[in-house]
Design a protein around this motif. Structure first.
Motif, PDB file in Angstrom:
ATOM      1  N   MET A 166     -20.583  39.487 -21.095  1.00  0.00           N
ATOM      2  CA  MET A 166     -21.064  40.748 -21.678  1.00  0.00           C
ATOM      3  C   MET A 166     -20.841  40.773 -23.190  1.00  0.00           C
ATOM      4  SD  MET A 166     -19.609  43.251 -18.709  1.00  0.00           S
ATOM      5  CE  MET A 166     -19.635  44.769 -19.638  1.00  0.00           C
TER       6      MET A 166
ATOM      7  N   LYS B 178     -23.578  40.901 -26.178  1.00  0.00           N
ATOM      8  CA  LYS B 178     -23.468  41.922 -27.225  1.00  0.00           C
ATOM      9  C   LYS B 178     -23.553  41.271 -28.607  1.00  0.00           C
ATOM     10  CE  LYS B 178     -20.547  45.831 -28.459  1.00  0.00           C
ATOM     11  NZ  LYS B 178     -21.596  46.846 -28.324  1.00  0.00           N
TER      12      LYS B 178
ATOM     13  N   GLU C  62     -17.100  47.749 -19.336  1.00  0.00           N
ATOM     14  CA  GLU C  62     -17.903  48.158 -20.490  1.00  0.00           C
ATOM     15  C   GLU C  62     -17.022  48.724 -21.587  1.00  0.00           C
ATOM     16  OE1 GLU C  62     -18.626  48.883 -17.332  1.00  0.00           O
ATOM     17  OE2 GLU C  62     -20.460  47.665 -17.084  1.00  0.00           O
ATOM     18  N   LYS C  63     -16.099  49.609 -21.171  1.00  0.00           N
ATOM     19  CA  LYS C  63     -15.240  50.264 -22.161  1.00  0.00           C
ATOM     20  C   LYS C  63     -14.358  49.249 -22.872  1.00  0.00           C
ATOM     21  CE  LYS C  63     -14.685  54.934 -20.463  1.00  0.00           C
ATOM     22  NZ  LYS C  63     -13.888  55.675 -19.484  1.00  0.00           N
TER      23      LYS C  63
ATOM     24  N   GLU D   6     -16.403  47.177 -25.321  1.00  0.00           N
ATOM     25  CA  GLU D   6     -16.743  47.993 -26.476  1.00  0.00           C
ATOM     26  C   GLU D   6     -15.543  48.164 -27.411  1.00  0.00           C
ATOM     27  OE1 GLU D   6     -19.840  48.702 -26.953  1.00  0.00           O
ATOM     28  OE2 GLU D   6     -19.348  49.697 -28.865  1.00  0.00           O
TER      29      GLU D   6
END
Lengths: 139, 586
Positions: free
Chosen positions: B570, B574, B468-469, B472
């Protein structure tokens, strides 16, 4: 003591032209390279060496001032000359008189571009190619 | 345009040899650089036609503060990439940005195809179409010399040119800018070639009075001092980007021998330190950059028996050392410089050239192709063979080299060996096998470059890995760089130009803008690029990465294929949500 500009470290020059942009900006309030009183150029394309065409502050005889018919170039303490624009008629005799090719001509203004040895270019030279030197000569 | 409320666009029609100038107020919403170029590309691209069709445009664009502050030195080129058949975006420094500013154009759009080989000269009050038939076939540096001697404007001009590789439309041909800088990646040189355009020279001879000197000069000095006092000076000026060779090798992230290894046993001899000791003779700068990161190395070549030597100078950087060094198993700095010189004069992208030859070497060893195809016993470490192979590549000497000239993705589709054809969506890999950050960043990056979002740096800075990090961080960086590239700031200075500095710089140029507006512009640009990619048929979900990325360990050891694809999914999700958010201005 008056100071004069010395471009003696040109072997260190990286050709960033920041000196020219700073000179044009501070002295002529312009973004254009052509307004600068110092010109850095390469001899023989980018693979050649960088050289600086700039006033070398002649002391005894000043060919540019001698050539000026209207007394617009006044003797500067320490060497070189100062341009009095109100006296200049734009004849370009100073340009051809300067044997080191350091008098440029501003086509838009119709007047020569004369280095006044203010030192702004040295402040913005990142590699000490340019420096100011104190000289003991008065006019 | 500096101090004006519009973007000044010069359209050049090579077919009709006519020009058109537009003053576009609407383009202000894109700031400049990659923003304006993306919008113009979207308007003029012809997705239904081949990337090398004469109808396709070439866009060159500078930013709202180009050249008037330190290190804002880049020009962006956008085009339909013949290499990836997708968004083409490439940056070059040199004198180009300043000359465009002083010629009076924020953007140049080149349309059509010249009836015969031509070059163009541009200054503030004229544009000329000139005969380049005699230049066709000339090496890039030779063509530059002829134009330099023939055309006026020395010292205040920029000269762009292609070599034979561009003329022959090699998919990863480059455009050389002012001898030592390039639009390297994604094949702009081939697009020039497809338009019969050998060269362009732009003379910057306009005068631009400074509007608010006091405010401007205060900000100028602050930025100048920040640039010259901080570590970017030492890092990029001293030994330059080549200093990264040893640390990347140490990390186990230096792609070696077609990425069959992540470390090179003879790395000492091709390190930044080795180049400093043996070859470095000079450093240079782009106009308006006090850093001076351009490193020139020299080698001696014997051109005849009887002690007849010449000295040859070429620019080098980390990426070239990786691609034409460790990636091909080349064992000395001198030999790397010889390969760089070859790539340079023929006008090829050094990174793609190295990576396709790495694949070809292995394909030959594995029997997918024979020596009848390669014309040479290609082998890692053999400089002589690679020098010749680069010539065959630029000339597209036979069917094999013709296919290789389409890039490693297409060549491996034909001959096999896709598991070790190292590319991201058609663009040959950069020199960082660091981890998931690189894999994700280069895959999702708009142009599949390590510079889209610096994924390699995410790999090195994340203390604890989390999907996730990483997703992002890469998204945020990709988006922010849309804004930085709209200003065409050299990314080496990205830490100097924080938001506060950018706002101060623009405001002092009488360009009122807020922090929120900068963010909105970044979004607008990113979405424009995503629309173009979609139009050209790009789908993140369809990207397949070569297996070797998961076999050769990187900085974090062996990478897991599933994790990488999870992260790509992912990111794609997004983007799906991101694109739903409507831009209120449009």
């Amino acid at each position: 003591m008056p100071k004069v500009l010395k471009a003696e470290g040109m072997n260190k020059c990286i050709g960033c032209f920041t000196c020219m942009l700073a000179c044009a900006g501070v002295n002529r309030q312009n973004h254009s390279l052509v307004k600068s009183a110092i010109k850095v150029r390469t001899s023989g394309g980018l693979k050649g060496k960088f050289v600086a065409d700039v006033c070398i502050a002649c002391k005894d005889d000043r060919a540019c001032a001698e050539a000026c018919p209207s007394g617009a170039l006044e003797i500067r303490a320490g060497g070189g000359v100062l341009l009095k624009p109100e006296k200049c008629i734009g004849c370009r005799r100073c340009v051809s008189a300067c044997i080191v090719g350091a008098v440029f001509f501003d086509e838009a203004e119709g007047k020569p571009i004369i280095c006044k040895h203010c030192g702004v270019c040295t402040r913005f030279c990142p590699h000490e190619c340019l420096r100011m030197e104190a000289v003991d000569n008065a006019v | 345009m500096l101090y004006e409320k519009y973007i000044r666009v010069l359209h050049i029609d090579l077919t009709k040899q006519k020009i058109l100038i537009e003053q576009r107020e609407d383009l202000h919403a894109y700031l400049g650089g990659v923003g304006v170029a993306s919008k113009l590309l979207e308007e003029h691209i012809r997705p239904e036609l081949d990337p090398l069709d004469p109808e396709q445009p070439i866009i060159l664009s500078i930013g709202a503060a180009s050249s008037v502050y330190p290190v804002i030195t880049k020009t962006v080129a956008m085009f339909y990439s013949p290499l990836t058949s997708e968004l083409g975006e490439s940056y070059a420094g040199g004198r180009l940005a300043l000359t465009m500013l002083l010629a009076g154009y924020d953007a140049i759009v080149i349309h059509g195809k010249a009836p015969k080989p031509s070059y163009i000269t541009i200054n503030c009050n004229n544009i000329e179409f000139k005969d380049a038939r005699a230049l066709w076939g000339m090496m890039s540096d030779e063509a530059g010399r002829v134009i330099r001697e023939k055309e006026p404007g020395g010292g205040k001009r920029s000269i762009l040119r292609i070599g034979p590789a561009g003329e022959n439309q090699v998919s990863f041909a480059s455009v050389c800018v002012d001898t030592y800088r390039h639009f390297g990646r994604l094949g702009l040189g081939a697009v020039f070639g497809s338009k019969n355009l050998k060269a362009m020279t732009i003379i910057g001879d306009r005068s631009i009075p400074i509007k608010n000197f006091k405010a401007y000069f205060k900000v100028y000095q602050e930025i100048y001092d920040k640039v010259t006092d901080t570590e970017i000076m030492s890092k990029y000026h001293d030994a330059g980007t080549a200093i990264n060779v040893l640390p990347l090798n140490e990390m186990g992230a230096l792609p070696t021998r077609n990425l069959s290894q992540n470390r090179f046993e003879q790395v000492e001899d091709i390190s930044g330190e080795a180049f400093v000791t043996r070859n470095l003779v000079r450093k240079m700068a782009c106009t308006g950059c006090p850093v001076g990161c351009i490193h020139i190395g020299q080698f001696r070549r014997e051109f005849d028996k009887g002690h007849d030597y010449e000295s040859v100078s070429v620019g080098y950087d980390y990426e070239l050392i990786f691609a034409l060094g460790s990636y091909l198993g080349i064992r000395s700095s001198d030999e790397i410089l010889q390969l760089i010189e070859k790539v340079e004069e023929l006008g090829l992208d050094a990174m793609s050239a190295g990576v396709v030859l790495g694949w070809a070497t292995e394909a030959l060893a594995n029997g997918l192709v024979t020596e009848a195809d390669t014309l040479l016993p290609l082998a890692f470490g053999s400089t002589e063979n690679y020098l010749k192979a680069i010539e065959y590549l630029a000339a597209q000497a036979n069917d094999f080299y013709k296919n290789l000239a389409k890039g490693v993705a297409k060549a491996s589709e034909i001959y096999g060996g896709q598991d070790y054809a190292m590319h991201f969506a058609g663009n040959e890999m950069p020199g960082y096998h660091t981890g998931y950050g690189t894999l994700l960043g280069t895959t999702v990056g708009a142009r599949h470059s390590h510079l889209c979002n610096g994924g390699y740096s995410v790999d090195q800075s994340l203390k604890e890995f989390s999907k996730e990090k990483a997703v992002e961080a890469i998204f945020e960086e990709e988006r922010e760089r849309c804004m930085l590239n709209a200003l065409t700031i050299c990314l080496f200075a990205r830490k100097v130009y924080d938001r506060k500095t950018i706002l101060a710089a623009l405001n002092a140029l009488d360009y009122p803008i807020t922090d929120a507006e900068l963010t909105a512009i970044a979004d607008r640009i990113y979405k424009t690029k995503l629309r173009i990619k979609k139009q050209l048929g790009f789908d993140l979900k369809a990207v397949r990465l070569p297996k070797r990325f998961f076999e050769t360990p990187g900085l974090w050891g062996k990478l897991d294929e599933q994790t990488a694809y999870d992260m790509i999914r992912m990111y794609d999700e997004k983007l799906g949500a991101y694109c739903q958010i409507v831009d209120p201005l449009l």
